[in-house]
Design a protein around this motif. Sequence first.
Motif, short mmCIF file in Angstrom:
data_model
loop_
_atom_site.label_atom_id
_atom_site.label_comp_id
_atom_site.label_asym_id
_atom_site.label_seq_id
_atom_site.Cartn_x
_atom_site.Cartn_y
_atom_site.Cartn_z
N PRO A 15 0.80 -1.23 0.00
CA PRO A 15 0.00 0.00 0.00
C PRO A 15 0.83 1.28 0.00
O PRO A 15 0.27 2.38 0.05
CB PRO A 15 -0.80 -0.12 1.29
CG PRO A 15 0.09 -0.88 2.21
CD PRO A 15 0.81 -1.87 1.33
N GLY A 16 2.15 1.14 -0.02
CA GLY A 16 3.00 2.33 0.02
C GLY A 16 3.55 2.54 1.41
O GLY A 16 4.76 2.47 1.62
N ALA A 17 2.69 2.78 2.36
CA ALA A 17 3.13 2.90 3.76
C ALA A 17 3.57 1.54 4.28
O ALA A 17 3.09 0.49 3.83
CB ALA A 17 2.00 3.45 4.61
N ASN A 18 4.48 1.54 5.24
CA ASN A 18 4.92 0.30 5.88
C ASN A 18 3.91 -0.08 6.96
O ASN A 18 4.21 -0.09 8.15
CB ASN A 18 6.32 0.46 6.47
CG ASN A 18 6.86 -0.85 7.02
OD1 ASN A 18 6.46 -1.92 6.59
ND2 ASN A 18 7.76 -0.75 7.99
N ALA A 19 2.70 -0.39 6.53
CA ALA A 19 1.58 -0.62 7.44
C ALA A 19 1.70 -1.99 8.11
O ALA A 19 2.44 -2.87 7.68
CB ALA A 19 0.27 -0.53 6.67
N THR A 20 0.92 -2.18 9.20
CA THR A 20 0.84 -3.48 9.83
C THR A 20 -0.11 -4.36 9.03
O THR A 20 -1.04 -3.89 8.38
CB THR A 20 0.33 -3.37 11.28
OG1 THR A 20 -1.00 -2.84 11.27
CG2 THR A 20 1.24 -2.49 12.11
N GLY A 60 -3.71 -3.93 10.27
CA GLY A 60 -4.33 -2.74 9.73
C GLY A 60 -4.68 -2.89 8.26
O GLY A 60 -5.73 -2.41 7.80
N MET A 61 -3.81 -3.57 7.51
CA MET A 61 -4.09 -3.81 6.09
C MET A 61 -5.32 -4.70 5.91
O MET A 61 -6.09 -4.52 4.97
CB MET A 61 -2.87 -4.41 5.41
CG MET A 61 -1.71 -3.42 5.27
SD MET A 61 -0.15 -4.19 4.75
CE MET A 61 -0.57 -4.78 3.11
N CYS A 62 -5.50 -5.66 6.82
CA CYS A 62 -6.72 -6.47 6.79
C CYS A 62 -7.94 -5.62 7.14
O CYS A 62 -8.99 -5.71 6.48
CB CYS A 62 -6.61 -7.63 7.76
SG CYS A 62 -5.46 -8.92 7.29
N ALA A 63 -7.81 -4.81 8.17
CA ALA A 63 -8.95 -4.03 8.65
C ALA A 63 -9.46 -3.05 7.60
O ALA A 63 -10.66 -2.73 7.58
CB ALA A 63 -8.57 -3.28 9.92
N THR A 64 -8.57 -2.56 6.73
CA THR A 64 -8.99 -1.62 5.70
C THR A 64 -9.08 -2.28 4.32
O THR A 64 -9.33 -1.61 3.34
CB THR A 64 -8.01 -0.43 5.60
OG1 THR A 64 -6.69 -0.93 5.39
CG2 THR A 64 -8.04 0.40 6.87
N ARG A 65 -8.88 -3.58 4.26
CA ARG A 65 -8.87 -4.32 2.99
C ARG A 65 -7.95 -3.62 1.99
O ARG A 65 -8.33 -3.27 0.87
CB ARG A 65 -10.28 -4.46 2.42
CG ARG A 65 -10.43 -5.63 1.43
CD ARG A 65 -11.79 -5.68 0.74
NE ARG A 65 -12.89 -5.73 1.68
CZ ARG A 65 -13.91 -4.87 1.68
NH1 ARG A 65 -13.95 -3.89 0.82
NH2 ARG A 65 -14.88 -5.00 2.55
N ALA A 66 -6.70 -3.45 2.41
CA ALA A 66 -5.75 -2.62 1.68
C ALA A 66 -5.42 -3.20 0.31
O ALA A 66 -5.57 -4.39 0.04
CB ALA A 66 -4.46 -2.47 2.49
N SER A 67 -4.92 -2.32 -0.52
CA SER A 67 -4.51 -2.67 -1.87
C SER A 67 -3.15 -2.02 -2.10
O SER A 67 -2.38 -1.85 -1.16
CB SER A 67 -5.56 -2.17 -2.87
OG SER A 67 -5.19 -2.45 -4.19
N GLY A 68 -2.84 -1.63 -3.34
CA GLY A 68 -1.58 -0.94 -3.57
C GLY A 68 -1.03 -1.16 -4.96
O GLY A 68 -1.73 -1.58 -5.87
N THR A 69 0.27 -0.90 -5.09
CA THR A 69 0.89 -0.87 -6.40
C THR A 69 0.90 -2.22 -7.10
O THR A 69 0.93 -2.29 -8.32
CB THR A 69 2.35 -0.37 -6.29
OG1 THR A 69 3.08 -1.26 -5.46
CG2 THR A 69 2.41 1.03 -5.70
#
Length: 465
Positions: free
Chosen positions: A133-138, A141-150
């Motif tokens: 997702p760009g940020a060095n997220a946990t 947290g990536m699960c909680a926001t259903r993260a995506s990214g490059t």
Amino acid sequence: MPIENSTVAALSALLGERFSNKLADRNHHAGHETHHAPQPPDAVAWPLTTEEVAAIVRICTSAKVPLIAHGLGSSLEAHVAAVRGGVSIDMMRMNRLLRVSPDDLDCTVEAGITREALNTDLRDTGLFFPVDPGANATLGGMCATRASGTSAVRYGTMAENVLNLTVVTPQGEIIRTARRARKTSAGYDLTHLYLGSEGTLGIITEVTLRLHARPEAVLAAVCTFPGPAEASRTAIEAIQCGLQPGRMEYLDAGAIAAVNAFSHLSETVADTLFVEFGGSAAEVEAQVEVFRGLAEANGCSGFRWARAEEDRSRLWKARHSAYNATLAMRPGSRGWPTDVCVPIGALAECIIHAKGLLADCPVPYAIMGHVGDGNFHVVFALDPNTPEDEAIVNRINAAMVEKALSVDGTCTGEHGVGLGKMKYLRAEHGPALAVMRRIKAALDPEGLFNPGKILPDEGDDDTTH
């Protein structure tokens, strides 16, 4: 209202120095990586195990104290702001890689481990976790926001890369949402219910992830175009031709100018695609030639490849710096990043529409996005001392969302809802919003888990202000 002394005493007895109501600790958990006003919790807890999370939940819910799960705090829509006070549960000390199964291409981690730390731990296995997702997220947290990214264009989002979760419910129960099998027909899909729920239905403590083999060969490129239509058309045609880029990122000319100044580069100031292919050497070369032909047919005037790892790293570091580079155009500014996602066939139309909205915008901005899957952003650099900036950006953001919804897109492709996108949920989901309310009421009847997020108040869910 402040937490009662008896609750403070119970949490202190459980956690010792890992519980704090000091102002500095509370302010650190107020949600600063966002354009929304920070809102600190009444106290902060640092658990070390899933069982401790469950114990914290039981203590707090029995006293009707709200709970907000907190990872790195890099979310952009005020997900971790304590809008009704309560206790912030900081998951960062639960940061272990618990298990790796190279034969099964999966691993299990605690929620507080970061994406970069996980990939460092996996380096000797020949495997990696691709969602970036760009940020060095946990990972929690990536699960909680259903993260995506490059890298979503090839590897998918968190929704495609999570096999199961360990979750603490509002009743203090510990559940696993699934087994490690790659598919199942057994019961409701609880894993995907919690993915993207932003801590409103449960607190994620462990995650089992799909892993992927590191590609044998990787080749990255920068290619420039006359405008957004040509760049977007190339991205669309690449996907339609069956190419599988590992990443395909768009930066408009303004973003390139900002990155040049911020990172001391000399890229051509034009609408640009950053693209990367991975696989066997033969596969990479074949895909590169097809992509080059598509790009040149769409007016690409500059085409530069990067083969060496250090060159590719430098290229992607420049892409990831685009947010900070945009803010640097206006020293002292704060960022407001928008985020819409549309069917890929409508991508060029929506980017051109956004360009029209921005034509007379006095607020510095840059457009960038993960165009391989139809997701793009506008990052604004707001002056905190210019109140009219926020009104201008609000209007543009609302018009972008309206356009995205008109082509069957979404108000947020990866940033999540939090506080900022609640007002668009009625227009996007219609009657399904009432079903979401019933799920929330069934799982968290007291409304104590990250209250005030995702679901707008009953009378406010059809607003567009």
